[in-house]
Enzyme design. Structure first.
Site, PDB file in Angstrom:
ATOM      1  N   SER A 167     -65.733 -15.731 -44.472  1.00 58.06           N
ATOM      2  CA  SER A 167     -64.242 -15.193 -44.891  1.00 58.06           C
ATOM      3  C   SER A 167     -63.172 -16.360 -44.691  1.00 58.06           C
ATOM      4  O   SER A 167     -63.405 -17.107 -43.503  1.00 58.06           O
ATOM      5  CB  SER A 167     -63.653 -14.070 -44.400  1.00 58.06           C
TER       6      SER A 167
ATOM      7  N   SER B 176     -62.911 -11.635 -49.749  1.00 60.70           N
ATOM      8  CA  SER B 176     -63.212 -12.551 -48.639  1.00 60.70           C
ATOM      9  C   SER B 176     -61.954 -13.427 -48.121  1.00 60.70           C
ATOM     10  O   SER B 176     -62.001 -14.189 -47.144  1.00 60.70           O
ATOM     11  CB  SER B 176     -64.322 -13.427 -48.690  1.00 60.70           C
TER      12      SER B 176
ATOM     13  N   SER C  51     -58.322 -12.814 -48.977  1.00 67.42           N
ATOM     14  CA  SER C  51     -57.188 -12.334 -49.157  1.00 67.42           C
ATOM     15  C   SER C  51     -56.568 -11.653 -47.816  1.00 67.42           C
ATOM     16  O   SER C  51     -56.726 -10.226 -47.805  1.00 67.42           O
ATOM     17  CB  SER C  51     -57.165 -11.229 -50.213  1.00 67.42           C
ATOM     18  N   LYS C  52     -56.624 -12.265 -46.756  1.00 69.11           N
ATOM     19  CA  LYS C  52     -56.652 -11.553 -45.417  1.00 69.11           C
ATOM     20  C   LYS C  52     -55.704 -12.452 -44.471  1.00 69.11           C
ATOM     21  O   LYS C  52     -55.216 -13.507 -44.847  1.00 69.11           O
ATOM     22  CB  LYS C  52     -57.810 -11.854 -44.580  1.00 69.11           C
TER      23      LYS C  52
ATOM     24  N   MET D  37     -70.161  -8.849 -45.160  1.00 68.70           N
ATOM     25  CA  MET D  37     -69.143  -8.567 -44.081  1.00 68.70           C
ATOM     26  C   MET D  37     -69.784  -8.656 -42.960  1.00 68.70           C
ATOM     27  O   MET D  37     -70.734  -7.762 -42.951  1.00 68.70           O
ATOM     28  CB  MET D  37     -68.515  -7.472 -44.921  1.00 68.70           C
ATOM     29  N   GLY D  38     -68.932  -8.987 -42.019  1.00 69.74           N
ATOM     30  CA  GLY D  38     -69.551  -8.961 -40.549  1.00 69.74           C
ATOM     31  C   GLY D  38     -69.622  -7.762 -40.017  1.00 69.74           C
ATOM     32  O   GLY D  38     -70.468  -7.261 -39.419  1.00 69.74           O
TER      33      GLY D  38
ATOM     34  N   CYS E  85     -62.206  -6.918 -39.581  1.00 72.42           N
ATOM     35  CA  CYS E  85     -62.927  -8.007 -40.384  1.00 72.42           C
ATOM     36  C   CYS E  85     -63.940  -8.736 -39.440  1.00 72.42           C
ATOM     37  O   CYS E  85     -63.526  -9.287 -38.539  1.00 72.42           O
ATOM     38  CB  CYS E  85     -62.043  -9.008 -41.133  1.00 72.42           C
TER      39      CYS E  85
END
Length: 395
Positions: A19, A67, A69-70, A317-318, A104
């Site tokens: 990400s 991934s 847009s954080k 995703m983690g 996340c």
């Protein structure tokens, strides 16, 4: 004609795992954005470039995928025996909201490294050479994450030879420990909020499917690939170009969220896109990853594909990896069955970009399954640092 000048805010653009996100120190944010609320959400949306009807994020730092847009906020920890507080915002691409309902896992890696870069960790805890143990308080879900960050000459070591499928170039390995990752804040203490390892999940207008619903790492609904017409070897294009399939996945996700007690009405799911996740599993099969690399049947224990923010994730995703590792450690879940059944403390699963190994320690206590720790390796590095600019009236 509007002529309001832009303001600039200190920020760091980082990759963490598979990400990317924009990282801020809490005290660097405008005063109105240093507390939760509309101003902070508007700022983060403008930084990323959302909502964007073109789904391209041309006018922002986002990458038009879940991934990328954080946004992340870090500060010195308010919790004893922790170094930093880490708050994560998943910014919707095409809608005007920021989802604060989960963590996340990938950016948890970058949070540990950024904490050192930003001077938020006591220098006495950072070796000149070796591994810095950064104690992170994950503020979204009120959990502890331990990041083992390599240090060389007193600075975070970012380069190395650790390879992570889904990331193009090697980097230094960072080991993450997710302590007590079951999200008991959601369900009153049960890792399996329905009370069952496997449920018959009725999805109105779609059908009834076997499902394992778990809250470890992040609330996740697991179903069998073959039950929904897939093999488990699918890549992004096979799912994300099929609008009917995406709509059906959302229906399954909403039904799972209702059954898990995460929402009270289907309409609430519109403002809770980040959780729960929906994933489908299958026994090992040979397939070609998105990189072109062949993943053999003997290379993995099972296959998993997961959706994030309504689209199939390019890797994993983690936090969902934590859910996978935990569910695999509990005999009888769909994930455990796909991996061959029995007791296990680690699995290697295949995802669209390759493979990932995750470990989890689960045990049965007074009739309830609990997980004490989940472990995985990722990497992180700074891509750019300086200031991000937004129009002065953006928030």
């Amino acid at each position: 004609m509007s002529n309001i000048p832009q303001i600039r805010i200190p920020a760091t653009y980082m990759r963490g795992g598979t990400s990317k996100g924009v990282f801020f120190k809490l005290n660097d944010l405008p005063e109105s954005c240093q507390m939760p609320g509309e101003a902070r959400d508007k700022l983060f949306m403008r930084v990323i470039g959302s909502p964007d009807p073109y789904a391209a994020h041309i006018d922002g730092m986002g990458g038009a995928t879940s991934s990328t847009s954080k946004c992340v906020i870090l500060s010195k920890s308010s919790v004893p025996e922790h170094d930093v507080d880490y708050l994560y915002g998943q910014v919707s691409i095409d809608k005007a909201f920021v989802d604060w309902s989960g963590n996340c896992g990938n950016l948890s890696t970058a949070a540990g490294a950024f904490a050192i870069h930003a001077g938020l960790v006591d220098p006495a805890r950072i070796p000149q050479n070796g591994t810095a143990v950064v104690r992170i308080w994950q503020a979204n879900i009120q959990k502890t994450i331990i990041a083992h960050v390599p240090v060389t000459n007193g600075q975070v070591q970012e380069t190395g030879d650790f390879e992570l499928d889904g990331v193009t170039f090697p980097a230094a390995e960072i080991v993450l420990e997710f302590l007590d990752p079951s999200d008991d804040s959601e369900d009153g203490g049960s890792m399996f909020p329905t009370g069952n390892l496997v449920d018959d999940l009725e999805v109105p207008g779609v059908g009834t499917f076997k499902a394992t619903m778990i809250t470890a790492g992040i609330p996740t609904v697991f179903v069998n690939a073959e039950d929904i017409g897939y093999t488990g070897t699918e890549l992004r294009e096979a799912i994300n170009t099929d609008q009917k399939a995406l709509a059906r996945f959302e229906q399954i996700r909403v039904a799972g969220a209702l059954r898990m007690g995460l929402i009270k009405t289907p309409e609430e799911a519109l403002t809770r896109q980040h959780t729960p996740k929906i994933a489908f599993v299958s026994a090992p099969k040979e397939y070609k990853a998105s990189s072109g690399k062949t993943i053999g049947t003997g290379d993995v224990d099972l296959l998993v594909r997961a959706l994030s923010m309504g689209k199939l994730h390019h890797a994993m995703m983690g936090t969902c990896a934590v859910a996978i590792g935990t569910a695999a450690a509990v005999p009888g879940t769909l994930v455990n069955q796909a991996a061959g059944g029995g007791e296990r403390e680690a699995v290697r699963f295949g995802h669209p970009s390759g493979t990932l190994r995750v470990g989890a320690q689960a045990k049965l206590v007074n009739g309830e399954w609990t997980v004490t720790k989940a472990i995985m390796s990722r990497s992180a590095r700074i891509l750019m640092e300086g200031w991000v600019r937004v129009p002065g009236d953006a928030f």
